[in-house]
Every structure is written in structure tokens, then in C-alpha cells.
Design a protein around this motif. Sequence first.
Motif: not given
Length: 402
Positions: A212-218, A343-348, A379-386
Motif C-alpha cells: 500500500k503506502y510504503l511501496g506506494g506505486h501499485g 498508490h500514487h494513482r487514485s483508486l475507488i 455500503g461504502i465507496f472506499r476511495f484511496s486518494i492519489g
Amino acid sequence: MSITDLSFVGEQTKAIHAGEMPDPVTKASAPNLVMSTTFVVDAGTGFSVEGFEEGDTWIYTRWGNPTINQLELKLAALEQAETAIAFASGMGAITALLFHLLKAGDHIVISDVTYAALTEMANELIPELNIEVTKVDTSDLEAIPKAIQPNTKLVYIETPCNPLLRLTDIKAVANIAHEVGVKLVVDSTFATPIATKPLLLGADFVIHSLTKYLGGHGDALGGAILGSKADLTPLRKKTAIRLGGVISPFNAWLIMRGIATLPIRMRVHEENALKVGRYLEQHTKVKKVIYPGLPSHPQYELAKRQMKNFSGIITFQVENGEEQARIFAEKLQIIHYAVSLGHHRSLIFYLNSQDLLQTSFKFTAPEQLASWNNFAGEGIFRFSIGLENADDLIADLEQALN
Ligand SMILES: *Cc1c(COP(=O)(O)O)cnc(C)c1O
């Protein structure tokens, strides 16, 4: 040329320099990638891991490898841990830790909402090994002492937890656990060492999914356990080397490169999440937004106390989430409709409560269900903001929400 005492340097300097030094032979400034699985050794080197002392010499990559070692040193420096062990994935790290600490007849208290694969393991595999499991809402500090039994060996929490973003007070739980001689494990994947250092708050072990964040780039799976040398030196022999879930040196090298920019990435993740969170909060189609950095989070006071950075994950609810998920998957142009995070890219990704409660989080107590509903509703959208421009993310959401 290398920093001898890292305790006096700032976090950005540490993230870049810890664990690294110019190569003594070539003087290469960037870390080498050592893919060799085996190393030329002196005659008389033992063949069993029994006689192996850490830091002896490199023998075989499952036992240890110079590139993996550099990653472990960098992780330990950032978390202010005595030591770290890297694994092939976050789940690899969790499995190794549980196998190390538990045996038949033991009992564990685990947060009723954790990463789904762990919760599923706690439903099936762990009880099959004759280890008792009690799942509680660990944000409720009164629930934990009630769940502890004479055979309890550890309390396992995740904060903020995946996917609810519910928090647990690490210091308070550490005190509860230690009073009765129980160890505390904290999965700090969502927080990262930039936000929270659980070991300094009393935890015995920290888990990270480096994916996840530590690598950070997927682009690399990895995991880690951090803690004291007294705990981790035997763990490396017993369950890292023998069970074999070790990280590839290539992934270690990629993740190390990712960690170098972690402090500056987390600043932008947080800044973007605040902007996007505020935008979502005022949107007429959005029913609820949960983000530890917003005053509307039910545990905002704890978030401010425990997190130096609110990280980059938001959840939100809309009317008819299933339908909105289909529209997002089709219409979003910048944000990827995909699992994972950090990741640096946003994912939802949409998480339907009913589905999850059936497959993974099989609650029995009404209070547990009530807490779930309070955070997740239907239900929720889990939104990983890039790390894209926040304005572009907002424009992308705007065209797909309307
Ligand atoms: C992703 C994740 C894990 C599992 O990590 P993998 O690297 O996918 O095995 C564990 N805990 C949390 C909180 C996670 O988000």
C-alpha cells in the motif's frame, strides 16, 4: 559516506538514507539490487538455520539477502523499531506472526473489522488449529477486558481499520493488554509510520502491508513485521525462514525506492483527501463521508491525538451505491475503479455491506452491527486518494456523480 546516527535527522532524510550506503566496491550511490539466491561461503558454514546468527554472512536468500536487509533497516528506522522482517505480502507477515505467537489452546482477541483476508482466517483457519478467537469492536475500550481470558495471548487491532476507517486508541489498548500480560499487535497499514508509530504508544508488534503506502506505486506486493529484537530474532528463524513467505529482492528494491518519498507523498495524500472530502461532504448525492481528518469523523478527537497525518483514504455513501458503482466503473476517467489503496494513482471500489457481512464479517452482537451501520450504512465507496491534482479528481467525480 553514510549517516552513522539516524536518530537526529528528520523523517524525509531518514526515508531517503536509512539502510542505504554507497556500494563499497563500485561506489554506486543508489542501492544495488542483489537477486542472487545463494552466496559463496567459507567451508565449514553450517547447513541448518539452527546455527545461523543474523548478520553473520549472507548464505541463502530465504535466510537473508543484502537488498531485503536494506529495506528492513529503512522500515525499522521510520517506525523507530529495533528491527523489522519483510515478507512477500501483508498477509504473509500476518500469518508468520500468528504462527509464531500462537499454539493450540490459546485465545486471541481480534478487532471485529480488519482486512477481510484476516477476518476470514479468524473465521476458519485459526479455530481449525484449536485456537479460540473472540472478535470485538476494539474502538469500544470496555469490550476488550471483557473478552480477555486466562489463555489470551494477544490482542490484534487495525487502526484506521479497513474498510470502515474506524479508529482504536492504541495507548489505551496497550495498557489494557499489558496489565494482564497480553501482547498487542497493530496493523498500521492505513496510518503509515508518518501518521502513527504504534510501538512508541506501547504496541509490541506492528504490521504493514508494504503493497500500500510504503511501496506506494501499485507495482510490488510486500509486508513487514516490526518490533523488538528479542521477539523478532526467533520469529525470523521459526516462521519467516521456515514457512518461507519471504519477499523477492526485486520487490524489496522497488518498495525501498517507494519509501524514499513516503513523507512527501503522505503530505499530498492528506492535502488531496481533505479537499476531496470537503467537496464530497457538500455534494447533494453524498449521504455521508468518513475521513479521520474531517471534524465529522465520529472519532475526530482521537484521530487528532493519534495521527500526525490523516492519510489518504476516505469512505462515502450515496443513495443506491450499486448503481453508482456501475456508473463510476464506466465513467471515471482518472480514478481507477479497482481494489487496493495507497498508490500514487487514485483508486475507488464499492463495498456492499450485506455482501461483506455475509462473506467476511459474520457479526453476532447487535452492538457490532450498529457500529458497522454507523460507519458503512448499506455500503461504502472506499476511495484511496492519489497524488493527482485534487481539482482533477473533483472534476472526475463531478462528471460521474451527476
Ligand atoms: C492490504 C492489507 C493487508 C494485506 O496486505 P497484502 O499485501 O495484500 O497481503 C493487510 N492489512 C491491511 C490493513 C491492508 O489494507
